[in-house]
Design a protein around this motif. Structure first.
Motif, PDB file in Angstrom:
ATOM      1  N   LEU A   1       0.838  -1.197   0.000  1.00  0.00           N
ATOM      2  CA  LEU A   1       0.000   0.000   0.000  1.00  0.00           C
ATOM      3  C   LEU A   1       0.871   1.243   0.000  1.00  0.00           C
ATOM      4  N   SER A   2       0.491   2.237  -0.797  1.00  0.00           N
ATOM      5  CA  SER A   2       1.235   3.499  -0.869  1.00  0.00           C
ATOM      6  C   SER A   2       0.288   4.666  -0.637  1.00  0.00           C
TER       7      SER A   2
ATOM      8  N   ASN B   1       4.191  -3.622   7.938  1.00  0.00           N
ATOM      9  CA  ASN B   1       5.602  -3.235   7.969  1.00  0.00           C
ATOM     10  C   ASN B   1       5.827  -2.064   7.014  1.00  0.00           C
ATOM     11  N   VAL B   2       6.545  -1.031   7.493  1.00  0.00           N
ATOM     12  CA  VAL B   2       6.876   0.120   6.659  1.00  0.00           C
ATOM     13  C   VAL B   2       8.130  -0.207   5.857  1.00  0.00           C
ATOM     14  N   ILE B   3       8.042  -0.072   4.523  1.00  0.00           N
ATOM     15  CA  ILE B   3       9.203  -0.360   3.678  1.00  0.00           C
ATOM     16  C   ILE B   3       9.763   0.898   3.013  1.00  0.00           C
ATOM     17  N   TYR B   4       8.996   1.998   3.036  1.00  0.00           N
ATOM     18  CA  TYR B   4       9.487   3.250   2.436  1.00  0.00           C
ATOM     19  C   TYR B   4       8.795   4.418   3.121  1.00  0.00           C
ATOM     20  N   ASN B   5       9.590   5.401   3.527  1.00  0.00           N
ATOM     21  CA  ASN B   5       9.039   6.569   4.227  1.00  0.00           C
ATOM     22  C   ASN B   5       9.923   7.769   3.899  1.00  0.00           C
TER      23      ASN B   5
ATOM     24  N   GLN C   1       4.720   7.375   1.768  1.00  0.00           N
ATOM     25  CA  GLN C   1       4.964   6.179   2.586  1.00  0.00           C
ATOM     26  C   GLN C   1       4.416   4.953   1.871  1.00  0.00           C
ATOM     27  N   THR C   2       5.170   3.856   1.955  1.00  0.00           N
ATOM     28  CA  THR C   2       4.744   2.572   1.406  1.00  0.00           C
ATOM     29  C   THR C   2       4.874   1.512   2.486  1.00  0.00           C
ATOM     30  N   ILE C   3       3.848   0.688   2.632  1.00  0.00           N
ATOM     31  CA  ILE C   3       3.846  -0.356   3.652  1.00  0.00           C
ATOM     32  C   ILE C   3       3.425  -1.675   3.013  1.00  0.00           C
TER      33      ILE C   3
END
Length: 294
Positions: A160-161, A184-188, A203-205
């Motif tokens: 999800l973004s 889990n957060v993979i991009y912020n 943010q991408t999770i």
């Protein structure tokens, strides 16, 4: 410039310099009470200086604390305007009756601590105003990319973004409808525009599915539309299409067979009737006496 205007300008500068020296040596004796005001980016805001109005006001100075010093913004002295810095000349206007100052086209750089000095009987009344600037974020864009069980993982999950732009101050992404223990957060990433100083938030999770869920995301005061993730797998679309094709083929085949049977029946009856009629005619011809032999 006429001599009179030059004298007025020089006198005004002298008053401002004197005031700055006075406030610099006054320390913290002007009190710690601070009034908070909030302005929207690009809009206007009014600074109001409190004062005992029982006696006439001689002078009004509005200054700003910036880089460990105080810059004069606007004001008046005995009914006469004072020189204003170029960056404030067309954006600020003082109201002598209300002891206020309007500031237009607010930018992020205007945020900070300001000071009002109202002089009555040559004695200053000092107050502080803290200006905060806000800008609404765009409606967040929310996207999903869900895999199927067995597509490289033990179970179904969704990436999800969420992103929003043009807001101030800096904010974070907030998710609604998710079980945080399965996320889990993979991009912020947050970045500020060099010119406007407004922020872009991304943010991408990854969310591990356990049941169908309706979710949304928010940045600042802006909320995205709601989407559904982790839907229960329905009958595969490809299988449905294949079954439909087979059914159509079977129906066409049945239709063709029925049509052949319908057209073949009447033709056979007609042939039998023609054959019978010919045979009868032959018999009648043979039974007819041959009177010519006599």
């Amino acid at each position: 410039m006429s001599l009179q205007l030059r004298c007025l300008y020089t006198h005004s500068l002298a008053l401002v310099v004197t005031l700055l020296l006075f406030t610099a040596t006054s320390g913290d004796g002007d009190g710690d009470a601070v009034e908070n005001i909030t302005a929207v980016l690009g809009h206007s805001i009014t600074f109001r200086c409190p004062s005992n109005r029982s006696t006439p006001v001689e002078r009004l100075y509005i200054q700003r604390f910036k880089n460990d010093k105080e810059d004069f913004i606007n004001g008046f002295y005995r009914g006469q305007p004072l020189p204003v810095l170029p960056e404030y000349q067309n954006r600020t206007k003082v109201n002598e009756m209300e002891l206020s100052m309007e500031m237009r086209n607010i930018s992020v750089s205007d945020e900070g601590l300001y000071k009002c000095l109202v002089f009555i009987n040559n004695k200053p009344e000092i107050s502080k105003i803290l200006l905060k600037v806000t800008a609404e974020y765009s409606v967040p864009t929310i996207t999903k990319d869900c895999n199927k069980p067995g597509d490289g993982g033990a179970g179904k999950s969704c990436q999800l973004s969420c992103s929003a732009v043009g807001g101030y101050p800096q904010s974070t992404v907030r998710w609604t409808g998710l079980n945080q223990s399965l996320t889990n957060v993979i991009y912020n990433r947050s970045s500020a525009d060099n010119e406007s100083k407004t922020w872009t938030i991304n943010q991408t999770i990854v969310h591990n599915c356990n049941q169908p869920t309706n979710i949304s995301c928010a940045v600042g005061g802006s909320v995205s539309h709601t989407i559904t993730i982790c839907e229960t797998e329905s009958f595969p679309f490809v299988v449905i299409v294949a079954i439909a094709v087979v059914l159509v083929f079977v129906l066409l085949l049945v239709f063709v067979v029925v049509m052949k049977c319908c057209f073949r029946g009447p033709q056979r009856g007609t042939q039998e009737h023609t054959h019978t009629h010919t045979h009868t005619h032959t018999l009648n011809y043979q039974e007819t006496p041959n009177y010519m032999s006599y």
